[in-house]
Design an enzyme around this catalytic site. Sequence first.
Site, PDB file in Angstrom:
ATOM      1  N   ASP A   1       0.753  -1.324   0.171  1.00 44.89           N
ATOM      2  CA  ASP A   1       0.019  -0.033   0.203  1.00 44.89           C
ATOM      3  C   ASP A   1       0.772   1.228   0.098  1.00 44.89           C
ATOM      4  O   ASP A   1       0.381   2.175  -0.713  1.00 44.89           O
ATOM      5  CB  ASP A   1      -1.107   0.081   1.226  1.00 44.89           C
ATOM      6  CG  ASP A   1      -1.994  -0.995   1.071  1.00 44.89           C
ATOM      7  OD1 ASP A   1      -2.370  -1.467  -0.072  1.00 44.89           O
ATOM      8  OD2 ASP A   1      -2.805  -1.205   1.989  1.00 44.89           O
TER       9      ASP A   1
ATOM     10  N   ASP B   1       8.545  12.883   5.669  1.00 47.95           N
ATOM     11  CA  ASP B   1       8.384  12.462   7.054  1.00 47.95           C
ATOM     12  C   ASP B   1       7.554  11.101   7.198  1.00 47.95           C
ATOM     13  O   ASP B   1       6.712  10.899   7.935  1.00 47.95           O
ATOM     14  CB  ASP B   1       7.665  13.401   7.622  1.00 47.95           C
ATOM     15  CG  ASP B   1       7.694  13.562   8.922  1.00 47.95           C
ATOM     16  OD1 ASP B   1       8.640  12.935   9.730  1.00 47.95           O
ATOM     17  OD2 ASP B   1       6.844  14.055   9.990  1.00 47.95           O
TER      18      ASP B   1
END
Length: 437
Positions: free
Chosen positions: A159, A176
């Site tokens: 995913d 991040d």
Amino acid sequence: MAYCGSSQPNAELPVPDSVLPTVASVDRSIKPVLFEIFGEIWTVQSQLGQGVSASVYRVSSGRSTTAAVKEFQANSQGGDYGFHKERSVLEDIQGHKNIVTLYGVFTNHNCMGVSTRCLLLELLDVSVSELLVRCNGGAHGGRAQQGHSMWLVQHCARDILEALAFLHKEGYVHADLKPRNILWSADDECFKLIDFGLSFKQGNQDVKYIQTDGYRAPEAEVQNSLARAGLEGDAGCTAAVDLWSLGVVLLEMFSGIKLKDTVRSQEWKENCAAMVDHIFTSSSLACPAIPVYHLRDLIKSMLLDDPKGRCTAETALLSPFFSIPFAPHIEDLVLLPSPVLRLINLIDDSHLHNEDEYEDILEDMKEECQKYGSVVSLLIPKENPGKGQVFVEFGSSSDSKEAQRRLTGRTFDGKFVVATFYPLSAYKRGYLYQTVQ
């Protein structure tokens, strides 16, 4: 920032450019109770997270629609940099199933006369960070660590790699990526990437300090050090930093060990590949015959010191690891909410072969489950796979979560009920997993 739960869309409307913040800061002890969004009142149900520049809330409208609001702290310069940054990135990359959906933007005017900029976002569920805690029962100290199943690691890896492949193709670096920024969507049955506050266009890096300690690529570490010293690096970081972060995340999911101290050690810096090998050889697996070396090699290809040598998201998706059909563990189906609930340890074989008793059980179970939400369908297979198990499809994942909470530990005919979630897509196809115990 984290967003949790189920999602339903709302209309997207622009924020008038003339509306700007009016004060230097917001008293963070004052929590909003209501938001007026596009002329409709939304109630704050809970606070989901708080950072330096923004807070995230679960909100509900009068139509029982749920969503997340990310409210950015106002500032005196009127820049609202975090708000404008995340808004612009999300608006540019909308439409991928593995990236959180932005429904709209609005300005909130609170009771203190403070105006704050807000994002209305898809409401997601449990984060990978929470999954890491739950899979070990909050294990610390001398307690043994146990990682997630290969099924769950593969699900998450695919995913997020698909999200990154799309993001990088659009020219963006997330910058991040960490467990807290990967969340499960109960209704879409997939993991999604959130929090684009540090994202930037590759080749046009406008953020000096990127990535979180423990998931920071070596080149980002160097760049951050130079920035702290007031020096400029030769070039900005590339999309390869995201692959490094994902490699660490997957290694944590596999091992069940938080690796922040490990990746900061001199031993890791000197021979990262050897340490990855050690983690794989020392981890106890219920099914050692499974070729876990495919996952090991995939992770090692993400953790090369030279960013040019690291795999890309697109090439990583071609790994043999993704061709292996893993089955979920029962624990996986407890952890990952879906609109379908599976009840175990309820029905004896004798009940299945008496048609009158069988019909009575169907009616009784439907009546019981309707106490917790709208029941779309109910199935009790008479033969394997799934023989004697009760599958209940609810109208929403929030209904099934309430049923799971209320039914777990209940007794029927002297038996303790075991309630797990079940993938809606598999249920719809009539595919009933023989789950790994």
